[in-house]
Write a protein that holds these residues in place. Structure first.
Motif, PDB file in Angstrom:
ATOM      1  N   LEU A  19      -3.412   8.144  -8.986  1.00  0.00           N
ATOM      2  CA  LEU A  19      -3.361   6.732  -8.600  1.00  0.00           C
ATOM      3  C   LEU A  19      -3.691   5.815  -9.776  1.00  0.00           C
ATOM      4  O   LEU A  19      -3.221   4.683  -9.830  1.00  0.00           O
ATOM      5  CB  LEU A  19      -4.330   6.461  -7.443  1.00  0.00           C
ATOM      6  CG  LEU A  19      -4.026   7.190  -6.136  1.00  0.00           C
ATOM      7  CD1 LEU A  19      -5.152   6.960  -5.129  1.00  0.00           C
ATOM      8  CD2 LEU A  19      -2.688   6.760  -5.564  1.00  0.00           C
ATOM      9  N   THR A  20      -4.471   6.312 -10.733  1.00  0.00           N
ATOM     10  CA  THR A  20      -4.858   5.487 -11.884  1.00  0.00           C
ATOM     11  C   THR A  20      -3.697   5.257 -12.843  1.00  0.00           C
ATOM     12  O   THR A  20      -3.786   4.393 -13.714  1.00  0.00           O
ATOM     13  CB  THR A  20      -6.037   6.101 -12.655  1.00  0.00           C
ATOM     14  OG1 THR A  20      -5.620   7.318 -13.284  1.00  0.00           O
ATOM     15  CG2 THR A  20      -7.229   6.356 -11.741  1.00  0.00           C
ATOM     16  N   ALA A  21      -2.625   6.023 -12.695  1.00  0.00           N
ATOM     17  CA  ALA A  21      -1.451   5.867 -13.560  1.00  0.00           C
ATOM     18  C   ALA A  21      -0.415   4.923 -12.956  1.00  0.00           C
ATOM     19  O   ALA A  21       0.544   4.559 -13.623  1.00  0.00           O
ATOM     20  CB  ALA A  21      -0.812   7.233 -13.832  1.00  0.00           C
ATOM     21  N   LEU A  22      -0.605   4.531 -11.705  1.00  0.00           N
ATOM     22  CA  LEU A  22       0.329   3.630 -11.037  1.00  0.00           C
ATOM     23  C   LEU A  22       0.051   2.181 -11.439  1.00  0.00           C
ATOM     24  O   LEU A  22      -1.049   1.863 -11.892  1.00  0.00           O
ATOM     25  CB  LEU A  22       0.209   3.793  -9.518  1.00  0.00           C
ATOM     26  CG  LEU A  22       0.563   5.180  -8.976  1.00  0.00           C
ATOM     27  CD1 LEU A  22       0.283   5.246  -7.479  1.00  0.00           C
ATOM     28  CD2 LEU A  22       2.003   5.534  -9.279  1.00  0.00           C
ATOM     29  N   PRO A  23       1.008   1.292 -11.240  1.00  0.00           N
ATOM     30  CA  PRO A  23       0.779  -0.109 -11.605  1.00  0.00           C
ATOM     31  C   PRO A  23      -0.098  -0.835 -10.583  1.00  0.00           C
ATOM     32  O   PRO A  23      -0.121  -0.470  -9.404  1.00  0.00           O
ATOM     33  CB  PRO A  23       2.189  -0.702 -11.617  1.00  0.00           C
ATOM     34  CG  PRO A  23       2.957   0.150 -10.678  1.00  0.00           C
ATOM     35  CD  PRO A  23       2.379   1.540 -10.795  1.00  0.00           C
ATOM     36  N   PRO A  24      -0.792  -1.871 -11.022  1.00  0.00           N
ATOM     37  CA  PRO A  24      -1.542  -2.697 -10.073  1.00  0.00           C
ATOM     38  C   PRO A  24      -0.578  -3.405  -9.125  1.00  0.00           C
ATOM     39  O   PRO A  24       0.558  -3.687  -9.492  1.00  0.00           O
ATOM     40  CB  PRO A  24      -2.262  -3.717 -10.953  1.00  0.00           C
ATOM     41  CG  PRO A  24      -2.011  -3.341 -12.361  1.00  0.00           C
ATOM     42  CD  PRO A  24      -0.941  -2.320 -12.397  1.00  0.00           C
ATOM     43  N   THR A  59      -2.097  -5.978  -6.979  1.00  0.00           N
ATOM     44  CA  THR A  59      -2.777  -7.238  -6.689  1.00  0.00           C
ATOM     45  C   THR A  59      -3.513  -7.713  -7.942  1.00  0.00           C
ATOM     46  O   THR A  59      -3.691  -6.969  -8.899  1.00  0.00           O
ATOM     47  CB  THR A  59      -3.801  -7.100  -5.542  1.00  0.00           C
ATOM     48  OG1 THR A  59      -4.838  -6.208  -5.937  1.00  0.00           O
ATOM     49  CG2 THR A  59      -3.151  -6.587  -4.271  1.00  0.00           C
ATOM     50  N   SER A  60      -3.949  -8.945  -7.877  1.00  0.00           N
ATOM     51  CA  SER A  60      -4.698  -9.512  -8.997  1.00  0.00           C
ATOM     52  C   SER A  60      -6.059  -8.824  -9.113  1.00  0.00           C
ATOM     53  O   SER A  60      -6.523  -8.188  -8.165  1.00  0.00           O
ATOM     54  CB  SER A  60      -4.871 -11.015  -8.798  1.00  0.00           C
ATOM     55  OG  SER A  60      -5.540 -11.272  -7.588  1.00  0.00           O
ATOM     56  N   ALA A  86      -5.512  -4.488  -9.451  1.00  0.00           N
ATOM     57  CA  ALA A  86      -6.048  -3.544  -8.472  1.00  0.00           C
ATOM     58  C   ALA A  86      -4.925  -3.077  -7.552  1.00  0.00           C
ATOM     59  O   ALA A  86      -3.824  -3.624  -7.565  1.00  0.00           O
ATOM     60  CB  ALA A  86      -7.160  -4.201  -7.665  1.00  0.00           C
ATOM     61  N   ARG A  87      -5.222  -2.092  -6.752  1.00  0.00           N
ATOM     62  CA  ARG A  87      -4.297  -1.607  -5.731  1.00  0.00           C
ATOM     63  C   ARG A  87      -5.103  -0.865  -4.669  1.00  0.00           C
ATOM     64  O   ARG A  87      -6.188  -0.356  -4.949  1.00  0.00           O
ATOM     65  CB  ARG A  87      -3.194  -0.728  -6.313  1.00  0.00           C
ATOM     66  CG  ARG A  87      -3.654   0.560  -6.936  1.00  0.00           C
ATOM     67  CD  ARG A  87      -2.513   1.430  -7.495  1.00  0.00           C
ATOM     68  NE  ARG A  87      -1.623   1.837  -6.458  1.00  0.00           N
ATOM     69  CZ  ARG A  87      -0.299   1.554  -6.443  1.00  0.00           C
ATOM     70  NH1 ARG A  87       0.259   0.899  -7.448  1.00  0.00           N
ATOM     71  NH2 ARG A  87       0.451   1.948  -5.443  1.00  0.00           N
ATOM     72  N   MET A  92       0.852  -1.168   0.000  1.00  0.00           N
ATOM     73  CA  MET A  92       0.000   0.000   0.000  1.00  0.00           C
ATOM     74  C   MET A  92       0.895   1.227   0.000  1.00  0.00           C
ATOM     75  O   MET A  92       1.834   1.322   0.760  1.00  0.00           O
ATOM     76  CB  MET A  92      -0.914   0.007   1.219  1.00  0.00           C
ATOM     77  CG  MET A  92      -1.784   1.248   1.278  1.00  0.00           C
ATOM     78  SD  MET A  92      -2.863   1.371   2.709  1.00  0.00           S
ATOM     79  CE  MET A  92      -3.950   0.023   2.423  1.00  0.00           C
ATOM     80  N   LEU A  93       0.581   2.187  -0.834  1.00  0.00           N
ATOM     81  CA  LEU A  93       1.337   3.415  -0.948  1.00  0.00           C
ATOM     82  C   LEU A  93       0.603   4.524  -0.226  1.00  0.00           C
ATOM     83  O   LEU A  93      -0.612   4.655  -0.366  1.00  0.00           O
ATOM     84  CB  LEU A  93       1.481   3.782  -2.434  1.00  0.00           C
ATOM     85  CG  LEU A  93       2.172   5.088  -2.765  1.00  0.00           C
ATOM     86  CD1 LEU A  93       3.661   4.966  -2.439  1.00  0.00           C
ATOM     87  CD2 LEU A  93       2.003   5.404  -4.231  1.00  0.00           C
ATOM     88  N   ALA A  94       1.291   5.333   0.566  1.00  0.00           N
ATOM     89  CA  ALA A  94       0.700   6.497   1.221  1.00  0.00           C
ATOM     90  C   ALA A  94       1.246   7.742   0.540  1.00  0.00           C
ATOM     91  O   ALA A  94       2.450   7.949   0.496  1.00  0.00           O
ATOM     92  CB  ALA A  94       1.050   6.513   2.705  1.00  0.00           C
ATOM     93  N   LEU A  95       0.339   8.530  -0.016  1.00  0.00           N
ATOM     94  CA  LEU A  95       0.747   9.742  -0.722  1.00  0.00           C
ATOM     95  C   LEU A  95       0.306  10.976   0.048  1.00  0.00           C
ATOM     96  O   LEU A  95      -0.873  11.178   0.267  1.00  0.00           O
ATOM     97  CB  LEU A  95       0.117   9.784  -2.123  1.00  0.00           C
ATOM     98  CG  LEU A  95       0.547   8.681  -3.075  1.00  0.00           C
ATOM     99  CD1 LEU A  95      -0.238   8.773  -4.370  1.00  0.00           C
ATOM    100  CD2 LEU A  95       2.026   8.762  -3.353  1.00  0.00           C
TER     101      LEU A  95
END
Length: 156
Positions: free
Chosen positions: A20-25, A27-28, A62-63, A1-4
């Motif tokens: 956040l939509t530009a970051l990689p997933p 999880t499956s 997902a993430r 999990m990333l905290a921004l």
């Protein structure tokens, strides 16, 4: 999990949420919820739509992140080599950036803008900010997806 960090004192910004939509997933992809129009993942009870049958956008990952103290979840979808991300932010609605274009489609008020080469559409579902964004995906496509109610199967 990333905290921004880095939003306004009252919370995160819509531009941060769209980022956040530009970051990689991480999880499956979530599965479809028992043949419904929804996926089996949600933020504060707001579930993501299943667009596979109606639009051929398939979930690919997902993430989950924290954005200025708020939980977020992003589901990624792909179609014809293009990827979009759909983020839901917990808590009260985020402020829309100045200059965002307003469109009403299927009774849903949508706001759209462009940042960093990505088209961003935002709206509210059950009082939560939803953000849909992607590069090289026309705004009308994102607007149609955002306003889709699945014949009542996607609650707003």
């Amino acid at each position: 999990m990333l905290a921004l960090p880095g939003g306004t004192p009252g919370g995160p910004t819509l531009v941060q949420a769209a980022g956040l939509t530009a970051l990689p997933p991480t999880t499956s992809p979530p599965g479809r919820a028992d043949g419904s129009k929804l996926l089996d993942t949600a933020v504060d009870g707001v579930a993501y739509p299943y667009w596979g049958d109606s639009f051929a956008w398939e979930t690919t990952g997902a993430r989950r992140d924290r954005l200025d103290g708020r939980d977020t979840a992003t589901v990624f979808y792909e179609k014809n080599g293009r990827r979009i991300g759909y983020t839901i932010v917990s808590g009260r609605a985020l402020t829309t950036p100045a200059g965002a274009r307003t469109t009403v489609l299927n009774g849903v008020q949508l706001r759209s803008f462009t940042r960093g080469g990505r088209t961003v559409v935002t709206w509210l579902r059950s009082g939560h900010t939803c953000v849909l964004a992607g590069a090289n995906v026309p705004a009308p496509v994102l607007l149609k997806l955002a306003a889709w109610k699945g014949k009542g199967g996607v609650p707003f």
